[in-house]
Motif scaffolding. Structure first.
Motif: not given
Length: 74
Positions: A13-15, A36-37, A61-62, A66-68
């Motif tokens: 359910e992401g986009e 927002c990734l 990475d995100a 946790d690298i956005f």
């Protein structure tokens, strides 16, 4: 080309969005229900396929580290 992170994000359910993002003529963004990734700007001379590969990597990475990535907002 296997884009497993994009596929998994959409299956959960992401986009993703590809196209004009604010002042950027061509970019790609990915988000899940909460975050927002990644927001990437297409580089000069970069192929569409290369942009998708970078987006797939940025999603990983995100989620994993946790690298956005944000190349859209200064």
């Amino acid at each position: 080309m296997k884009l497993k992170n994009i596929e998994e994000l959409i299956d959960n359910e992401g986009e993703i969005t590809i196209g004009r993002i604010g002042p950027v003529r061509c970019g790609a963004s990915a988000s899940d229900e909460a975050n927002c990734l990644a927001m990437l700007a297409r580089r000069p001379g970069e192929s569409f396929e290369a942009l998708l590969i970078r987006l797939d990597s940025a999603i990983e990475d995100a989620i994993e580290h946790d690298i956005f990535a944000d190349e859209i907002n200064p």
